[in-house]
Design a protein around this motif. Sequence first.
Motif, PDB file in Angstrom:
ATOM      1  N   THR A  26       0.833  -1.206   0.000  1.00  0.00           N
ATOM      2  CA  THR A  26       0.000   0.000   0.000  1.00  0.00           C
ATOM      3  C   THR A  26       0.867   1.256   0.000  1.00  0.00           C
ATOM      4  O   THR A  26       0.572   2.231  -0.701  1.00  0.00           O
ATOM      5  CB  THR A  26      -0.935  -0.018   1.234  1.00  0.00           C
ATOM      6  OG1 THR A  26      -1.792  -1.159   1.128  1.00  0.00           O
ATOM      7  CG2 THR A  26      -1.782   1.240   1.299  1.00  0.00           C
ATOM      8  N   THR A  54      -4.781  -3.588   4.543  1.00  0.00           N
ATOM      9  CA  THR A  54      -5.632  -3.753   3.374  1.00  0.00           C
ATOM     10  C   THR A  54      -6.587  -4.926   3.608  1.00  0.00           C
ATOM     11  O   THR A  54      -6.176  -6.012   3.987  1.00  0.00           O
ATOM     12  CB  THR A  54      -4.781  -4.004   2.120  1.00  0.00           C
ATOM     13  OG1 THR A  54      -3.891  -2.889   1.970  1.00  0.00           O
ATOM     14  CG2 THR A  54      -5.650  -4.122   0.874  1.00  0.00           C
ATOM     15  N   ASP A  58      -6.231  -2.174  -2.836  1.00  0.00           N
ATOM     16  CA  ASP A  58      -6.104  -0.767  -3.196  1.00  0.00           C
ATOM     17  C   ASP A  58      -6.131  -0.729  -4.715  1.00  0.00           C
ATOM     18  O   ASP A  58      -5.717  -1.682  -5.366  1.00  0.00           O
ATOM     19  CB  ASP A  58      -4.753  -0.178  -2.745  1.00  0.00           C
ATOM     20  CG  ASP A  58      -4.506  -0.330  -1.266  1.00  0.00           C
ATOM     21  OD1 ASP A  58      -5.322   0.168  -0.483  1.00  0.00           O
ATOM     22  OD2 ASP A  58      -3.487  -0.941  -0.903  1.00  0.00           O
ATOM     23  N   THR A  78      -3.230  -3.569  -5.148  1.00  0.00           N
ATOM     24  CA  THR A  78      -2.496  -4.330  -4.139  1.00  0.00           C
ATOM     25  C   THR A  78      -3.436  -5.396  -3.594  1.00  0.00           C
ATOM     26  O   THR A  78      -4.648  -5.231  -3.613  1.00  0.00           O
ATOM     27  CB  THR A  78      -2.036  -3.483  -2.924  1.00  0.00           C
ATOM     28  OG1 THR A  78      -3.166  -3.200  -2.079  1.00  0.00           O
ATOM     29  CG2 THR A  78      -1.402  -2.180  -3.350  1.00  0.00           C
TER      30      THR A  78
HETATM   31 MG   LIG Z   1      -1.938  -2.902   2.124  1.00  0.00          MG
END
Ligand SMILES: [Mg+2]
Lengths: 201, 128
Positions: A26, A54, A58, A78
């Motif tokens: 990220t 996350t 993302d 991601t």
């Molecule tokens: Mg992440």
Amino acid sequence: MAFVNLKKKEVQVKIVYYGPGRGGKTTNLEYIYKKFNARIKTEMVAIKTHGDRTLFFDFLPFDIGKIKGYDVKIQLYTVPGQVKYNATRRLVLRGVDGIVFVADSMKVRREKNLLSLKNLQENLSTYKKNIFKIPMVLQYNKIDLSEHGIPLLSPEILGKDLNTQLKAPSFEASALLGSNVVATLKKSISITMASLKKELK
Amino acid sequence: MDYTLGQKELDSMEEILQKDLIDLGVHCVFLIDMAGNIIVNLDNGDIEHDIYSLAALAAGNFGAVSAMARIVGENEFSLLFHKGKKENIHFSKVMTDFLLVTIFGRETSLGFLRLKVAEAIKKIKVIL
Ligand SMILES: [Mg+2]
Ligand SMILES: Nc1nc2c(ncn2[C@@H]2O[C@H](COP(=O)(O)OP(=O)(O)OP(=O)(O)O)[C@@H](O)[C@H]2O)c(=O)[nH]1
């Protein structure tokens, strides 16, 4: 599974940042977003937990202009690195064209890197993709931590652990400070595009 | 595994979506693949959504819902719909690899929309 739109003369390419939890995936995208703010007209999409991990993915669309008359739209994703999120990780990999594997240089994460790479191989194979054939770049992240006295794995050891068979291009980087983040991305775009090139007549 | 659609196919799909959906009051429609790539997108000219992000999220959302369906023993949930105050969003699978997403307002009923979406998909299937 890049999509080529002959009408709009546009190609959409999917590059996925993969790697162990907290490795800096990220952070790579956040740096790219800041750095190329002027060129990215939309907000970065981040589906995350309260603790900033996350949860799903993302997403950052990134225009690189024209190649052979085609507008190339790179879609950066991601995955969530935490082991328990494998189902969503696999979803994000669907239709992937290129991979950036973000390894964590911290000594304590050595095993985590290996497990994540193995997991990538398994997940790719569910889409009948071969880890040795997909365009891949390795990033050895967090090298800035050596200045803080934190024990790191040398690039040689990381290379031996992760890249002996892959023989992918690799970069030592600090996603936090931004060093080699753009170089990693550029390399990934160039080898991914090279492998798609035969489609662009 | 890359795939290409030519001008002719894209033109005919746009025509179908324009006539069957946009002309009847749908605000925005896009056809995407499960990787989140946009194949066709159209709107009524009044809205400016960030469709690349919408497409990425729609593909992820659809994948997540399908996975949930499998866990509870369903092959698939047949109605995928989110209702808002002004805008609603509807998802419909097109064969195994594509997804048609429509955004529409209060003036369009869900029943009517589903009917029109089903008609459009029937025609699009012939092309894809
Ligand atoms: Mg992440
Ligand atoms: N010192 C240092 N810290 C970093 C670097 N890259 C990331 N971090 C830190 O590591 C932590 C995790 O970074 P993320 O980018 O969220 O990691 P991730 O790979 O997205 O993690 P998941 O979403 O859980 O998979 C954050 O606190 C970052 O600030 C780096 O290059 N150097």
